[in-house]
Design an enzyme around this catalytic site. Structure first.
Site, mmCIF file in Angstrom:
data_model
loop_
_atom_site.group_PDB
_atom_site.id
_atom_site.type_symbol
_atom_site.label_atom_id
_atom_site.label_comp_id
_atom_site.label_asym_id
_atom_site.label_seq_id
_atom_site.Cartn_x
_atom_site.Cartn_y
_atom_site.Cartn_z
ATOM 1 N N PRO A 9 -18.059 21.875 -6.373
ATOM 2 C CG PRO A 9 -17.618 23.421 -8.050
ATOM 3 C CD PRO A 9 -18.046 22.000 -7.836
ATOM 4 C CG ASP A 16 -17.693 17.532 3.652
ATOM 5 O OD1 ASP A 16 -17.742 16.608 4.477
ATOM 6 O OD2 ASP A 16 -16.865 17.584 2.721
ATOM 7 C CE LYS A 42 -13.650 15.411 9.479
ATOM 8 N NZ LYS A 42 -12.644 15.410 8.554
ATOM 9 N N GLY A 90 -17.523 17.790 -0.291
ATOM 10 C CA GLY A 90 -17.271 18.902 -1.213
ATOM 11 C C GLY A 90 -16.342 18.483 -2.344
ATOM 12 N N GLY A 91 -16.566 19.034 -3.522
ATOM 13 C CA GLY A 91 -15.674 18.774 -4.660
ATOM 14 C C GLY A 91 -15.719 17.316 -5.055
ATOM 15 C CG ASP A 92 -13.267 13.557 -6.827
ATOM 16 O OD1 ASP A 92 -13.983 13.128 -7.748
ATOM 17 O OD2 ASP A 92 -12.534 12.823 -6.135
ATOM 18 C CB THR A 125 -11.629 18.592 -7.745
ATOM 19 O OG1 THR A 125 -10.927 18.885 -6.534
ATOM 20 C CG2 THR A 125 -10.755 18.947 -8.933
ATOM 21 C CB ALA A 126 -11.780 23.335 -5.206
ATOM 22 C CG MET A 167 -7.828 22.859 2.736
ATOM 23 S SD MET A 167 -7.794 21.266 3.597
ATOM 24 C CE MET A 167 -7.106 20.194 2.337
HETATM 25 N N1 SAH Z 1 -12.559 17.440 -1.916
HETATM 26 C C1 SAH Z 1 -12.553 18.863 -2.180
HETATM 27 C C2 SAH Z 1 -11.461 19.597 -1.446
HETATM 28 C C3 SAH Z 1 -11.622 19.582 0.062
HETATM 29 S S1 SAH Z 1 -10.409 20.545 0.864
HETATM 30 C C4 SAH Z 1 -12.450 19.111 -3.692
HETATM 31 O O1 SAH Z 1 -12.218 18.159 -4.444
HETATM 32 O O2 SAH Z 1 -12.599 20.248 -4.127
HETATM 33 C C5 SAH Z 1 -11.231 22.116 0.994
HETATM 34 C C6 SAH Z 1 -10.522 23.121 0.116
HETATM 35 O O3 SAH Z 1 -11.018 23.040 -1.208
HETATM 36 C C7 SAH Z 1 -10.753 24.567 0.509
HETATM 37 O O4 SAH Z 1 -9.903 24.957 1.565
HETATM 38 C C8 SAH Z 1 -10.387 25.266 -0.786
HETATM 39 O O5 SAH Z 1 -8.993 25.311 -0.965
HETATM 40 C C9 SAH Z 1 -10.968 24.302 -1.804
HETATM 41 N N2 SAH Z 1 -12.331 24.687 -2.232
HETATM 42 C C10 SAH Z 1 -13.471 24.035 -1.968
HETATM 43 N N3 SAH Z 1 -14.524 24.634 -2.564
HETATM 44 C C11 SAH Z 1 -14.028 25.694 -3.229
HETATM 45 C C12 SAH Z 1 -14.609 26.709 -4.047
HETATM 46 N N4 SAH Z 1 -15.925 26.744 -4.300
HETATM 47 N N5 SAH Z 1 -13.790 27.659 -4.565
HETATM 48 C C13 SAH Z 1 -12.470 27.645 -4.342
HETATM 49 N N6 SAH Z 1 -11.871 26.702 -3.576
HETATM 50 C C14 SAH Z 1 -12.632 25.745 -3.027
#
Ligand code: SAH
Length: 264
Positions: A17, A40, A61, A92-94, A122-123, A174
């Protein structure tokens, strides 16, 4: 698969995250070995610094532009695997949640390029950690859904709300720019207007911020005040966190930190 002889492997790696120390050890080892990293926009500079010997290529993007951009990324991954042994696509995240990983996997398969996946935090999970409230709770929340109302350009509208409204708790990715639409859709799908909500921005980072409200109040969320990535959590279990936060969010964070220390 056709018979392209790829030199390298493409690793789709979860960057987590934000906080670099939430990377998995596997992610760190791959970043250290990487020849090239396609990342990203939101990946933390401290995470990119781990890829000390790699060429860094930003392919972010933000808010998913159009599919031509995705096709271009797919092509660059395939091309990079002809020239480099360790190609990292850092997401980002997973990578497997709301990350268009499948499009990249399909493109790599079509070109005969070997690939592997490294999961990340993941977030939604980082947001729950930030609030200090379990996404599942015995007798209160036994199911969690992850959803997004966002559809890419040219894609059909999805029935995202049905599954998430049926779950006890949920994480909406999102969604901050569409708070009013989300509230109306969840209420129309049967969620109580009093359902507690926690909006968490920049989870895992020092500048993390949380706002508690109810589903009925969600349309009042000022999207312009949330410039970082934010996740909307909901579920009955967020009511107590909201009460604790009532005197001010800063105090809640102190409470959480104290709680974190006790349980560490
Ligand atoms: N693959 C990513 C998500 C990508 S979509 C995952 O698994 O987390 C991008 C969205 O993830 C953002 O619009 C938001 O809703 C969320 N996000 C990503 N990083 C975040 C963070 N540090 N804190 C809160 N939401 C986050």
């Amino acid at each position: 698969m056709n018979a392209t002889r790829a030199l390298g492997t493409v690793y789709l790696v979860g960057a987590g995250p934000g906080a670099p120390d939430l990377l998995t050890m596997r992610a760190v080892r791959l970043l250290e070995r990487a020849d090239i990293v396609f990342h990203d926009a939101l990946v933390h500079p401290g995470t990119l610094a781990i890829a000390a010997r790699a060429e860094l290529v930003a392919v972010g993007k933000r808010c998913g532009k159009h599919s031509t951009a995705q096709r271009f990324i797919n092509k660059r991954l395939v091309d990079a695997a002809q020239r480099h042994a360790v190609v990292v696509r850092l997401k980002g995240g997973d990578p497997m949640l709301f990350g268009r990983a499948q499009e990249e996997i399909d493109a790599l398969d079509a070109a005969g390029v070997p690939w592997d996946i490294v999961p990340g935090v993941t977030a939604a999970l980082a947001a729950a950690a930030e609030v200090g409230v379990s996404l599942t709770q015995r007798g209160v929340a036994r199911s969690v859904a992850f959803a997004t109302p966002r559809v890419g350009e040219g894609e059909q509208a999805s029935d995202w709300v049905r599954s998430i409204a049926a779950a006890d708790s949920g994480a909406i990715y999102m969604g901050v720019g569409q708070a009013a639409t989300i509230a109306a859709a969840l209420i129309a799908a049967g969620k109580a207007a009093s359902t507690p909500i926690a909006v968490v921005e920049n989870a895992s980072l020092p500048q993390a911020r949380t706002q508690f409200l109810t589903l009925a109040q969600l349309p009042q969320l000022d999207a312009s005040a949330w410039s970082g990535p934010a996740t909307i959590l909901f579920g009955p279990q967020f009511a107590s966190a909201a009460r604790a936060a009532a005197p001010g969010v800063a105090e809640t964070r102190e409470l959480q930190q104290a709680h974190g220390k006790r349980t560490a």
